[in-house]
Design an enzyme around this catalytic site. Structure first.
Site, PDB file in Angstrom:
ATOM      1  CE  LYS A  43       5.144  25.047  16.686  1.00  0.00           C
ATOM      2  NZ  LYS A  43       5.974  26.104  16.539  1.00  0.00           N
ATOM      3  CE1 TYR A 262       6.590  -2.063  -4.198  1.00  0.00           C
ATOM      4  CE2 TYR A 262       6.673  -1.361  -1.904  1.00  0.00           C
ATOM      5  CZ  TYR A 262       6.039  -1.717  -3.007  1.00  0.00           C
ATOM      6  OH  TYR A 262       4.809  -1.944  -2.808  1.00  0.00           O
TER       7      TYR A 262
END
Ligand SMILES: *Cc1c(COP(=O)(O)O)cnc(C)c1O
Length: 372
Positions: A43, A262
């Site tokens: 999956k 940041y």
């Protein structure tokens, strides 16, 4: 690793996927389950590694039964493997039966309604394969106790399902001492005794390491195939599959203390050397790794500093020899020095999430013994 050639010149980061290791991992798990069958869960694009590459390798290794979550994943896999058994774990969503028939997909039947819809179609044909999913302790998908009791009392509901299977999923298989494992085993055993016509499917990756009592006719390992440790605290018995290297884009000498990245979340001390690397959270390098990640240059550990940006991360490379402090130098982010489980631990998550987040911008290289 080789980093010459035009594609490598323009790439900012390299993801290497060892297909031989995936095949070897499947064979190892098959050895644990033999003579019963070992399936493979593919999956989420084979846990992010590329189903079109992974599925044929598993097929060649001998795997014949595959599990996906979504119907569209089953349709894609059917194109790749025309002969494989493909089971869709999410169940028989109302209205989708014609799609299952068209693509020869086997549904997991998660409720009495799903059983009755599929069995009715099966009775109109020469039988249809289906896996009945009983919930034994996860409260996620599958028949609850009341529905399972009804099924056991009225086994005619299964007429039309052929071959018919019974599956359940372990909630705590990665915690061998967790009492839920034994409770789920007992519940599943009582169901399989009551429905002896069913083939059984029980263990996921970690379940295969819980002991013989957790074996079944078809096991469903996923993550261990891709190199994540299925044995919790013990040494990883699986081969590593994934390596990730990021390229240094710029090297910066810090003459006076300066904020980095940041939020100015880190201040680089005077005399340090910083390297900006072309990997960020848009590539699945989780922002949660801010302040926690490390990389390796030629086996030497270098700390990441500041926050993870969308496209870049910054390392303090002051300690590495001058010859490595240059644009183009690769930093190992996942590999022999830092396996999947290690970086997952630093991010406060599990290897599953690291794998299924691996980005689309990496230059992907699929390695087999024929193509080193
Ligand atoms: C994802 C999944 C698996 C595979 O689990 P791993 O822990 O990756 O081995 C097996 N069965 C079901 C129902 C699943 O959802």
């Amino acid at each position: 690793m080789s980093t010459s050639g035009p594609a490598n010149d323009i790439a900012g980061a390299f993801l290497t996927i060892d297909l031989d290791a995936i095949a070897a991992n499947w064979r190892q798990l098959q050895g644990r389950t033999a003579p019963a069958e070992c399936g493979a869960v593919v999956k989420a694009n084979a846990y992010g590694l590329g189903i079109e590459h992974v599925a044929p390798v598993l097929w060649d290794a001998g795997c014949r039964t595959f599990f996906v979550a979504h119907i569209h994943e089953g349709i894609q896999l059917r194109e790749i493997l025309p002969e494989a058994g493909i089971t869709v774990l999410n169940g028989l969503i109302p209205g989708t039966a014609p799609v299952f028939l068209e693509h020869k997909l086997t549904p997991t039947l998660n409720s009495l309604d799903e059983i009755s819809n599929w069995a009715r179609l099966g009775r109109m044909r020469s039988g249809l394969a289906g896996w009945i999913h009983v919930d034994t302790g996860m409260s996620r998908l599958g028949l609850d106790e009341h529905e399972a009791k009804t099924l056991i009392a009225e086994p005619d509901r299964l007429t039309g399902l052929s071959p018919v299977g019974l599956m359940t999923h372990l909630a705590c298989a990665d915690m061998p001492d967790h009492p839920t494992n034994e409770l789920q085993r007992q519940a599943f055993n009582s169901y399989r005794q009551a429905l002896p016509m069913c083939r059984t499917s029980f263990a996921n990756s970690s379940g295969l390491f819980l002991g013989n009592e957790f074996t079944s006719d078809v096991s469903r390992p996923g993550v261990a195939l891709y190199g994540v440790n299925p044995t919790a605290e013990k040494t990883n018995p699986m081969r590593q599959v994934v390596e990730l290297h990021g390229k240094i884009l710029q090297v910066r000498q810090i003459d006076t203390p300066r904020p980095v990245g940041y939020g100015s979340a880190f201040e680089a001390p005077e005399g340090s050397v910083l390297a900006t690397v072309a990997v960020g959270y848009a590539d699945g390098f989780l922002r949660a790794l801010s302040g926690a990640a490390v990389g390796f240059i030629d086996g030497m550990e270098v700390p990441m500093v500041g926050r993870v940006s969308m496209d870049t991360i910054i390392f303090d490379i002051t300690a590495v020899p001058e010859r490595h402090r240059k644009v183009g130098q690769l930093i190992e982010l996942i590999g022999p020095n830092q396996p999947l489980d290690a970086i997952a631990g630093r991010a406060g998550t599990i290897g599953y999430e690291i794998l299924t987040s691996l980005g689309e911008r990496y230059h992907r290289h699929y390695r087999t013994s024929d193509s080193q």
